[in-house]
Design a protein around this motif. Structure first.
Motif, mmCIF file in Angstrom:
data_model
loop_
_atom_site.group_PDB
_atom_site.id
_atom_site.type_symbol
_atom_site.label_atom_id
_atom_site.label_comp_id
_atom_site.label_asym_id
_atom_site.label_seq_id
_atom_site.Cartn_x
_atom_site.Cartn_y
_atom_site.Cartn_z
ATOM 1 N N LYS A 62 0.628 -1.312 -0.127
ATOM 2 C CA LYS A 62 0.119 0.094 0.087
ATOM 3 C C LYS A 62 0.718 1.331 -0.051
ATOM 4 O O LYS A 62 0.328 2.363 -0.577
ATOM 5 N N LEU A 63 1.867 1.141 0.851
ATOM 6 C CA LEU A 63 2.798 2.544 0.543
ATOM 7 C C LEU A 63 3.424 2.614 -0.580
ATOM 8 O O LEU A 63 3.663 3.728 -1.253
ATOM 9 N N HIS A 64 3.790 1.424 -1.165
ATOM 10 C CA HIS A 64 4.266 1.807 -2.652
ATOM 11 C C HIS A 64 3.302 2.295 -3.550
ATOM 12 O O HIS A 64 3.665 3.147 -4.437
ATOM 13 N N ALA A 65 2.099 1.854 -3.346
ATOM 14 C CA ALA A 65 0.848 2.245 -4.433
ATOM 15 C C ALA A 65 0.514 3.716 -4.151
ATOM 16 O O ALA A 65 0.581 4.704 -5.045
ATOM 17 N N LEU A 66 0.551 4.119 -2.958
ATOM 18 C CA LEU A 66 0.554 5.707 -2.437
ATOM 19 C C LEU A 66 1.687 6.420 -2.882
ATOM 20 O O LEU A 66 1.635 7.528 -3.487
ATOM 21 N N SER A 67 2.971 5.874 -2.676
ATOM 22 C CA SER A 67 4.110 6.727 -3.273
ATOM 23 C C SER A 67 4.045 6.852 -4.822
ATOM 24 O O SER A 67 4.464 8.043 -5.208
ATOM 25 N N ARG A 69 1.206 7.215 -6.588
ATOM 26 C CA ARG A 69 0.382 8.166 -6.720
ATOM 27 C C ARG A 69 0.755 9.578 -6.437
ATOM 28 O O ARG A 69 0.502 10.572 -7.054
ATOM 29 N N ALA A 70 1.643 9.560 -5.639
ATOM 30 C CA ALA A 70 2.275 11.040 -5.107
ATOM 31 C C ALA A 70 3.276 11.249 -6.034
ATOM 32 O O ALA A 70 3.665 12.742 -5.837
ATOM 33 N N GLY A 71 3.806 10.528 -6.744
ATOM 34 C CA GLY A 71 4.905 10.815 -7.963
ATOM 35 C C GLY A 71 6.224 10.825 -7.437
ATOM 36 O O GLY A 71 6.983 11.473 -8.079
ATOM 37 N N LEU A 72 6.300 10.015 -6.350
ATOM 38 C CA LEU A 72 7.623 9.798 -5.861
ATOM 39 C C LEU A 72 8.490 8.879 -6.698
ATOM 40 O O LEU A 72 7.677 7.829 -7.159
#
Length: 76
Positions: A62-67, A69-72
């Motif tokens: 989930k953290l990878h998916a959020l990152s 989406r955040a463009g990291l």
């Protein structure tokens, strides 16, 4: 096997171990009942460890998916 299925199996193993622990605790103290209790406790600890590992894996995904989406570009 999917992560959800593995988690369900680990939870079922944990419930079974709890049942066996409770059964062993109701028996009179003997070497056999202590061995049953220890085996059930070991199975419980192994299932709990698996559940924790699956939870960590899920959070990591989930953290990878959020990152993403955040463009990291890189996520440590």
């Amino acid at each position: 096997m999917s992560l959800g299925k593995q988690l369900e199996q680990a939870a079922a193993r944990m419930k079974d171990a709890v049942r066996r622990i409770e059964q062993a605790r109701t028996k009179p103290a003997s070497v056999e009942s202590q061995q049953e209790w220890l085996a059930a406790l070991t199975d419980y600890a192994a299932a709990l460890s698996d559940i924790q590992e699956f939870n960590n894996e899920s959070v990591h995904e989930k953290l990878h998916a959020l990152s993403g989406r955040a463009g990291l570009r890189q996520f440590p």
